[in-house]
Design a protein around this motif. Structure first.
Motif, PDB file in Angstrom:
ATOM      1  N   ALA A 105       0.830  -1.205   0.000  1.00 26.63           N
ATOM      2  CA  ALA A 105       0.000   0.000   0.000  1.00 26.63           C
ATOM      3  C   ALA A 105       0.863   1.253   0.000  1.00 26.63           C
ATOM      4  O   ALA A 105       0.547   2.243  -0.672  1.00 26.63           O
ATOM      5  CB  ALA A 105      -0.931  -0.005   1.207  1.00 26.63           C
ATOM      6  N   LYS A 106       1.963   1.207   0.732  1.00 27.92           N
ATOM      7  CA  LYS A 106       2.866   2.349   0.787  1.00 27.92           C
ATOM      8  C   LYS A 106       3.532   2.585  -0.577  1.00 27.92           C
ATOM      9  O   LYS A 106       3.704   3.723  -1.006  1.00 27.92           O
ATOM     10  CB  LYS A 106       3.948   2.119   1.847  1.00 27.92           C
ATOM     11  CG  LYS A 106       4.814   3.348   2.100  1.00 27.92           C
ATOM     12  CD  LYS A 106       5.939   3.045   3.086  1.00 27.92           C
ATOM     13  CE  LYS A 106       5.434   3.075   4.500  1.00 27.92           C
ATOM     14  NZ  LYS A 106       6.542   2.971   5.489  1.00 27.92           N
ATOM     15  N   MET A 107       3.862   1.480  -1.253  1.00 26.62           N
ATOM     16  CA  MET A 107       4.526   1.609  -2.560  1.00 26.62           C
ATOM     17  C   MET A 107       3.584   2.137  -3.641  1.00 26.62           C
ATOM     18  O   MET A 107       4.007   2.866  -4.529  1.00 26.62           O
ATOM     19  CB  MET A 107       5.103   0.264  -3.002  1.00 26.62           C
ATOM     20  CG  MET A 107       6.402  -0.077  -2.309  1.00 26.62           C
ATOM     21  SD  MET A 107       7.126  -1.602  -2.870  1.00 26.62           S
ATOM     22  CE  MET A 107       7.290  -1.346  -4.604  1.00 26.62           C
ATOM     23  N   THR A 108       2.323   1.751  -3.571  1.00 27.08           N
ATOM     24  CA  THR A 108       1.377   2.173  -4.611  1.00 27.08           C
ATOM     25  C   THR A 108       0.668   3.481  -4.289  1.00 27.08           C
ATOM     26  O   THR A 108      -0.074   3.994  -5.126  1.00 27.08           O
ATOM     27  CB  THR A 108       0.330   1.073  -4.841  1.00 27.08           C
ATOM     28  OG1 THR A 108      -0.338   0.794  -3.611  1.00 27.08           O
ATOM     29  CG2 THR A 108       0.990  -0.194  -5.370  1.00 27.08           C
ATOM     30  N   SER A 109       0.879   3.994  -3.096  1.00 26.03           N
ATOM     31  CA  SER A 109       0.225   5.232  -2.694  1.00 26.03           C
ATOM     32  C   SER A 109       0.816   6.425  -3.465  1.00 26.03           C
ATOM     33  O   SER A 109       2.031   6.596  -3.532  1.00 26.03           O
ATOM     34  CB  SER A 109       0.405   5.445  -1.191  1.00 26.03           C
ATOM     35  OG  SER A 109      -0.069   6.714  -0.826  1.00 26.03           O
ATOM     36  N   PRO A 110      -0.039   7.263  -4.011  1.00 28.72           N
ATOM     37  CA  PRO A 110       0.471   8.439  -4.706  1.00 28.72           C
ATOM     38  C   PRO A 110       1.017   9.500  -3.737  1.00 28.72           C
ATOM     39  O   PRO A 110       1.763  10.388  -4.146  1.00 28.72           O
ATOM     40  CB  PRO A 110      -0.740   8.972  -5.461  1.00 28.72           C
ATOM     41  CG  PRO A 110      -1.920   8.425  -4.750  1.00 28.72           C
ATOM     42  CD  PRO A 110      -1.483   7.140  -4.123  1.00 28.72           C
ATOM     43  N   ASP A 111       0.674   9.381  -2.467  1.00 22.55           N
ATOM     44  CA  ASP A 111       1.141  10.344  -1.467  1.00 22.55           C
ATOM     45  C   ASP A 111       2.560  10.056  -0.987  1.00 22.55           C
ATOM     46  O   ASP A 111       3.197  10.916  -0.384  1.00 22.55           O
ATOM     47  CB  ASP A 111       0.194  10.346  -0.257  1.00 22.55           C
ATOM     48  CG  ASP A 111      -1.223  10.753  -0.633  1.00 22.55           C
ATOM     49  OD1 ASP A 111      -1.374  11.466  -1.649  1.00 22.55           O
ATOM     50  OD2 ASP A 111      -2.156  10.361   0.084  1.00 22.55           O
ATOM     51  N   SER A 112       3.047   8.845  -1.231  1.00 21.12           N
ATOM     52  CA  SER A 112       4.389   8.469  -0.765  1.00 21.12           C
ATOM     53  C   SER A 112       5.458   9.095  -1.643  1.00 21.12           C
ATOM     54  O   SER A 112       5.312   9.205  -2.854  1.00 21.12           O
ATOM     55  CB  SER A 112       4.557   6.951  -0.801  1.00 21.12           C
ATOM     56  OG  SER A 112       3.643   6.337   0.058  1.00 21.12           O
TER      57      SER A 112
END
Length: 181
Positions: A88-95
């Motif tokens: 989820a962290k890798m695919t998040s646009p906010d990361s």
């Protein structure tokens, strides 16, 4: 939807091969309850008959193996949750790119730990133990071994030395024995 006859036959044969291969894999490691025996005409075959001259003491190898499988499933569940969070962290646009790179490195480390644990389990089984469970965390290695010979400092030392020689990241090794004593 139109399908080709060859495709249907191919899929039928492939599913048959899959079913037969699963049957033969299960036959080599039989479980104490076999569903096929339910349909046998003679019901006396389903009851286990003690062998003549055998002792009354029986070893619960299958029950202990279930404990090992439960431990593996608990670790697998825990790590799949961590994997999901990292995904989820890798695919998040906010990361940020750094966070994504860090998550990717953690995922690679999880995969590396899983494969190292599986390899150590296989190597410990090759030493002559029927079953082994290895869990690593921050350089600490916890080894649980099914042993019919009982507990021995010599056996624990042998496993400890083997783990320390096989895995570079191992700092501390703890060996626990389970099974008949």
């Amino acid at each position: 939807m139109r399908t080709n006859k060859r495709t249907v036959w191919f899929l039928t044969l492939m599913s048959l091969v899959a079913v037969i291969s699963i049957y033969y894999i299960k036959e080599k490691a039989p479980m104490p309850f076999d569903g096929v025996k339910i349909f046998s005409s003679d019901m006396t075959e389903t009851a286990e008959k003690p062998k003549k001259g055998s002792s009354d003491k029986q070893t619960p190898v299958f029950a202990t193996s279930y404990v090992f499988e439960e431990m593996r499933m608990a670790v697998r569940d825990e790590r799949s949750k961590i994997q999901g969070q990292l995904d989820a962290k890798m695919t998040s646009p906010d990361s940020t790119a750094e966070e994504k790179n860090e998550a990717f490195n953690e995922m690679a480390e999880l995969t590396k730990r899983d494969s190292a644990e599986a390899l150590l389990e296989l190597q410990i089984k090759a030493l002559g133990y029927p079953e082994a469970f290895v869990r690593t965390e921050n350089g600490d290695v916890q080894v649980t071994v099914l042993s019919t010979e009982g507990h021995s400092a010599k056996l624990a030392d042998e496993i400890t030395q083997y783990v320390l020689a096989s895995w570079d990241h191992a700092k501390r090794v703890q060996v626990d024995f389970t099974g008949n004593q």
